[in-house]
Write a protein that holds these residues in place. Structure first.
Motif, short mmCIF file in Angstrom:
data_model
loop_
_atom_site.label_atom_id
_atom_site.label_comp_id
_atom_site.label_asym_id
_atom_site.label_seq_id
_atom_site.Cartn_x
_atom_site.Cartn_y
_atom_site.Cartn_z
N GLU A 1 2.91 16.07 3.82
CA GLU A 1 3.99 16.32 2.87
C GLU A 1 4.42 15.05 2.15
O GLU A 1 4.86 15.10 1.00
N ARG B 1 2.40 12.33 1.69
CA ARG B 1 1.27 11.87 0.89
C ARG B 1 1.23 12.57 -0.47
O ARG B 1 0.84 11.96 -1.47
N THR B 2 1.62 13.83 -0.50
CA THR B 2 1.53 14.59 -1.75
C THR B 2 2.40 13.98 -2.86
O THR B 2 1.88 13.67 -3.92
N PRO B 3 3.70 13.75 -2.62
CA PRO B 3 4.47 13.08 -3.68
C PRO B 3 4.07 11.62 -3.89
O PRO B 3 4.15 11.12 -5.01
N ASN C 1 1.21 10.45 -3.89
CA ASN C 1 0.05 10.48 -4.78
C ASN C 1 0.52 10.36 -6.23
O ASN C 1 -0.05 9.60 -7.02
N ALA C 2 1.59 11.09 -6.57
CA ALA C 2 2.10 11.02 -7.94
C ALA C 2 2.77 9.68 -8.22
O ALA C 2 2.55 9.06 -9.27
N ILE D 1 2.36 6.66 -6.77
CA ILE D 1 1.40 5.56 -6.85
C ILE D 1 0.47 5.77 -8.05
O ILE D 1 0.20 4.84 -8.83
N GLY D 2 0.01 7.00 -8.20
CA GLY D 2 -0.96 7.30 -9.26
C GLY D 2 -0.40 7.02 -10.65
O GLY D 2 -1.03 6.31 -11.44
N PHE D 3 0.79 7.54 -10.94
CA PHE D 3 1.34 7.33 -12.29
C PHE D 3 1.69 5.87 -12.52
O PHE D 3 1.55 5.36 -13.64
N GLU E 1 0.03 3.42 -11.34
CA GLU E 1 -1.25 2.79 -11.65
C GLU E 1 -1.69 3.11 -13.07
O GLU E 1 -2.20 2.24 -13.79
N VAL E 2 -1.47 4.38 -13.49
CA VAL E 2 -1.82 4.78 -14.85
C VAL E 2 -1.11 3.89 -15.87
O VAL E 2 -1.72 3.38 -16.81
N GLU F 1 -2.40 0.29 -15.73
CA GLU F 1 -3.75 0.21 -16.32
C GLU F 1 -3.67 0.28 -17.84
O GLU F 1 -4.69 0.18 -18.52
N MET G 1 -3.34 2.78 -19.62
CA MET G 1 -4.21 3.86 -20.08
C MET G 1 -3.70 4.49 -21.36
O MET G 1 -4.47 4.92 -22.21
N LEU H 1 3.34 4.21 1.90
CA LEU H 1 2.05 4.72 2.36
C LEU H 1 1.59 3.94 3.60
O LEU H 1 1.11 4.53 4.58
#
Lengths: 128, 883
Positions: free
Chosen positions: B399, B401-403, B405-406, B408-410, B412-413, B416, B418, B441
């Motif tokens: 539970e 890890r799911t948020p 992911n968003a 850390i991911g965004f 990084e986006v 980057e 992007m 994490l």
């Protein structure tokens, strides 16, 4: 020039948006659905080069959705990669034995993600 | 009494010459001797009854003293009772049976008893003091003699002989009778002692029985953990030893004041059931009140007492008497033992004593039983709790890890760029978000790891790997951060072992944590030094910093969860679990961790790992070194127990078995996991093992995977023909299975990493580097030498698969090297390739002819061609001759 096509099966809208944005930015053509039930019809319609599948989904889970994809000769050959927040080695093993072509753990690495997905397309020889 | 003595001494000389007198005396002596012997032999035989001895005594006394009658009277309360006699008139015997001889001087027996010595009356009718007219009238005796029977200095009886005429007994008869009386007394004494002995033996036997029973109960208490078994044993023995018919053991529930029947013996099912349900209150029942007294309490007859509900159940069941033995632990009632009979009557004191001994055993057993039940309950609760904890952690991990992911991911986006650029402040903020996300994490991962260690579920994947690999990969990860901090990271390799045996990933995790901490807590300009060396049975690793040090008071807590000491001044980016986890992982390896520190000077964290012995060759096979990814073995077996057994053996050998039940699943698993080996059953549902084996060997991507067939079918030939690495017939031993798997793996390892070791000899360092750069990426091991003399030693030592040789060298030149190699049997067959800038003359060619593989010219060398040719040479596929 059309990039590789990918079908995302992911119920969490934020994570779906992240994967979609990162892959589209890397040149992928992205189709997405939010449940396991929708995976097969969407795959039949879009014929993606690769399918990224969350394992925990509302309704049928990722394993069951994989089963349906493999059972249909039209989709049986499409590589399916699990993308999951399950962090245990046992979860990974179970997925690999079940027939997933790969296992990517969340959180994804934005920098590496497109390459990791592309690798599975190349591995099966379905991409240019 | 001096008279006979005088008679003998005075008449000795004269009588000694009288043969008739002498013969008579001799016969007399022999007769006496015979009599004494007879009595003694009877005495020896008759230990249980004095009657036989008395009879022999009387018989001989009457005969030898020449009387008409002989008799024994034993002391009784009011006088002397006739117990044995010979030669009595029947009237006398009948009269004596009803009358005692009175005490006192009025009778001869009385006088003997009072004076405690032998007396005689020459004529009872002439003795004015003699006063036993009725006895005398019936017996008709005139001269009478009697001797005391003494036991323990007490006259217990009198032996009497009489004559019916006035004919006094001589001294000789007097002595004889005295002796016979003593013998009769001895018989009495013997029998008395013997009876006592028997009684004591019986007592002893009973005690031994009790002891044995107690010992048996004690053993039952200590040998079984089933409390009811112990309690039943106790009741059973208590009932049997006390000769009762049944019993029950009750447990006292202090809180509710109730006794509960836990176990019964010799009790009908109906009564047992009723006993278990009837209310037995401590104050309101007989048993309860009895138990409260702390001593055994009896009911002699249930028909005669007022019945409480519990006693009524027993009375209804036909029970008549019982004894309640309280079970008491220091100052506390824990229960009661009730032993019952179907007949009325009292329980003896010995029985009660014996039952009390049992009660103390029972009290212990009952207390143990309670403790055991409590423990069992707690164990079950703990197991449930632990399972809940694991489930919770697994789902929490998912539970979170799911948020993340968003998050850390965004981040990084954005970083980057992007979708467009960020200004400096925005980039700074997004970096903060990313760092925070990664921190969360890391924390999550540490929590999962720690919970795995604490649940005993962290399994180490121990392998042997180059020490330098672990160190370099850790240093590579921290160097960038260290440089950003202005901290120098040094590695001191002095004394470092070549290999370390540990879980490689976990060791890297540990080193990364310790080195990362050191960098973090060292101010700019400082140094962090990593040392690895061996000390006896241990590999020691220390990480020293020139940081701020750790206060004495913080040192002992530093390994606890969420303790960073006061040194975490500002940037606390650790999870607070790192050192705890680190220490646990080190301990899991059988190692230890320590800390030395001085405030303001720096800290040294140390860890010691046991150096493990390399697994030696076992029965002709050795375990090849495998990296983590290469430990998976797919086990295709439809019988779950066989699969489990194979799995256990493989896992014990450090392999990772993946069981599947059908051939189709097996092929899918092999394609997905690319296992290092496959264990294959032949008889499978659907696609059988032969098909699986053929499919594997027909698929170029899978064909190299070693397959060990394990089957009940004895078809080795077919197995090998289809490409099996080994074929085992069930049942398979652990050694058989592992041997086959390791052999298969070793072959594969050998094939895939064909020995490629080149020794390159050149005096030009640049040339050496060029060859090294060409060959190493292709899997070659390259050893370089700058001169011919050095090269000869190296070649003999490493036995390379090929030698690359320059011809022009300052000391020993190439030609001489070739000569030396060919002259030595150890190196005569070693392939040599000449790599030279020299243009060879005909003489040179002649000198090398047939002794080297080929000559390559340095000037016009195609490096990839060289590598290919060398590989052929190493594989033995090249032909000799110069190019």
């Amino acid at each position: 020039m059309t990039g590789p096509s990918v079908l995302l099966v992911e119920d969490n809208p934020r994570n779906l948006k992240l994967a979609r944005d990162v892959l589209e930015h890397a040149g992928f053509a992205v189709t997405a659905v939010g449940t396991g039930e929708e995976a097969l019809p969407a795959a039949l319609a879009a014929r993606p080069d690769v399918i990224l599948m969350d394992l925990q989904l509302p309704g049928i889970d990722g394993h069951a959705a994989l089963g349906r994809l493999r059972a249909d000769p039209e989709t049986a050959g499409i590589p399916v990669v699990a993308v999951s927040a399950f962090a245990m080695q046992a979860d990974r093993d179970r997925a690999m034995v079940a027939g997933f072509d790969g296992y990517l753990m969340k959180p994804i690495s934005v920098r590496d993600f497109p390459a990791q997905v592309r690798e599975h397309i190349r591995a099966v020889g379905g991409a240019p | 009494m001096t008279e006979p003595h005088d008679e003998r001494s005075t008449g000795r000389a004269a009588d000694a010459d009288d043969p008739v007198w002498l013969a008579a005396r001799l016969a007399e002596a022999q007769e006496q001797l015979a009599a004494t012997r007879e009595i003694l032999s009877v005495l020896a035989r008759s230990s249980t009854s004095e009657a036989d001895v008395f009879e022999a005594v009387i018989d001989n006394a009457r005969r030898l003293c020449r009387g008409q009658a002989a008799l024994i009277n034993l002391s009784a309360t009011e006088g002397y009772r006739l117990v044995s006699a010979k030669g009595l008139p029947s009237e006398y015997a009948a009269f004596a049976a009803d009358h005692l001889v009175p005490r006192g001087r009025g009778t001869l027996t009385g006088r003997v008893a009072i004076d405690r010595r032998t007396h005689q009356i020459d004529d009872v009718l002439a003795d004015p003091d003699y006063n036993l007219p009725e006895f005398q009238r019936l017996g008709g005796y005139r001269s009478i003699i009697a001797a005391p029977m003494m036991v323990d200095d007490e006259v217990v009886g009198v032996l009497t002989v009489w004559r019916t005429s006035v004919e006094p007994f001589d001294e000789h008869s007097r002595a004889l009778l005295t002796t016979f009386a003593e013998q009769a007394a001895l018989a009495l004494r013997t029998v008395e002692l013997f009876s006592e002995l028997e009684a004591r033996s019986a007592e002893l036997a009973r005690k031994v029985d009790e002891r044995e029973a107690l010992a048996e109960v004690g053993q039952a208490i200590s040998s079984t953990l089933d409390p009811d078994e112990v309690l039943t044993t106790i009741v059973e023995h208590a009932v049997e030893l006390s000769g009762a018919d049944g019993g029950s053991l009750m447990e006292y529930d202090e809180e509710r004041g109730l006794f509960r029947v836990r176990t019964t013996y010799g009790t009908s099912a109906v009564v047992r059931t009723r006993l278990k349900t009837v209310r037995i209150h401590v104050d309101e029942s007989f048993v309860g009140r009895a138990a409260s007294t702390g001593i055994p309490v009896q009911v002699h007859d249930l028909a005669e007492v007022e019945l409480d509900p519990h006693l009524r159940v027993l009375a209804d069941g036909g029970w008549r008497s019982l004894v309640v033995i309280p079970l008491v632990r220091p100052d506390r009632i824990v229960g009661a033992l009730v032993v019952r009979r179907l007949t009325p009557g009292a329980f003896s004191e010995e029985t009660c004593d014996m039952l009390t001994a049992f009660a103390s055993q029972s009290a212990i057993a009952l207390t143990n039983a309670r403790l055991y039940e409590q423990l069992e309950l707690q164990r079950r609760e703990l197991a449930t709790t632990s399972q809940h904890k694991s489930d919770f952690l697994a789902s929490m991990s998912h539970e979170l890890r799911t948020p993340l992911n968003a998050v850390i991911g965004f981040s990084e986006v954005l970083l980057e760029r992007m979708f467009g650029d960020l200004n400096e402040r925005q980039a700074d903020y997004v970096q903060d978000i990313l760092d925070a996300g990664r921190h969360l994490l890391a924390l999550l991962n540490d929590v999962l790891d720690l919970s795995k260690v604490e649940a005993g579920r962290m399994e180490l994947d121990v392998t042997t790997f180059p020490a330098v690999d672990a160190v370099q990969s850790v240093l590579a990860l921290v160097r960038e951060r260290a440089a950003a901090h202005g901290v120098e990271v040094r590695y001191d390799p002095a004394g470092a072992p070549d290999q370390i045996t540990a879980d490689e990933l976990r060791l890297k995790q540990v080193l990364l944590n310790v080195v990362g901490n050191a960098v973090k807590f060292t101010p700019a300009g400082g140094t962090v030094t990593l040392r690895v060396w061996t000390d006896g049975p241990e590999v020691l690793i220390t990480v020293s910093d020139t940081g701020i040090g750790i206060a004495e008071s913080d040192r002992s807590r530093i390994f606890d969860s969420f303790q960073q000491g006061t040194r975490s001044a500002s940037s606390s980016e650790g999870t607070g679990l790192g050192l705890t986890l680190t220490r646990r992982i080190v301990e899991l390896h059988g190692g230890r961790m320590w800390l030395e520190s001085e405030l303001g000077v720096g800290s040294t964290f140390g860890l010691a790992l046991p150096r493990q012995e390399q697994p030696g060759p076992v029965e002709g096979w050795t375990e090849p070194a495998l990296d983590d990814a290469r430990r998976t073995v797919v086990v295709i077996e439809d019988d779950p127990s066989s699969a489990e057994l194979v799995g256990v053996h493989l896992a014990a050998a450090g392999l990772r078995p993946v069981p599947v039940r059908t051939g189709e699943e097996g092929l899918a698993a092999i394609r997905a996991l690319r296992p290092t080996a496959v264990v294959l059953d032949i008889h499978l549902p659907g696609m059988d093992g032969w098909d699986v084996l053929s499919t594997i060997k027909a698929d170029p991507a899978l064909a190299a995977t070693p397959v060990v067939v394990v089957s009940v079918l004895p078809e080795r030939g077919r197995g090998f023909a289809l490409g099996a690495s080994d074929y085992l017939v069930k049942p398979v031993s652990k050694e058989g299975l592992l041997g086959a798997v390791w052999r298969a793996l070793a072959e594969r390892v050998d094939r895939t990493s064909e020995r490629r070791h080149a020794v390159v000899i050149d005096d030009d360092p640049a040339a050496l580097e060029l060859v090294r750069a060409t060959l190493e990426p292709q899997g070659w091991t390259v050893t370089t030498c700058s001169g011919g003399a050095e090269a000869l030693a190296v070649i003999r030592e490493v036995n390379p698969s090929v030698v690359l040789l320059d011809l022009l060298m300052p000391d020993v030149d190439g030609f001489e090297v070739v000569d030396a190699l060919r002259a030595d049997t150890r190196t005569a067959a070693t392939p040599v390739v000449v790599l030279t800038a020299k243009t060879l003359t005909a003489a040179d060619r002649h000198r090398l002819q047939g002794r080297i593989e080929f000559v390559a010219s340095k000037g016009e060398l195609d490096l990839s061609w060289l590598a290919t040719r060398l590989t052929q040479v190493a594989a033995g596929g090249a032909t000799g001759g110069a190019s």
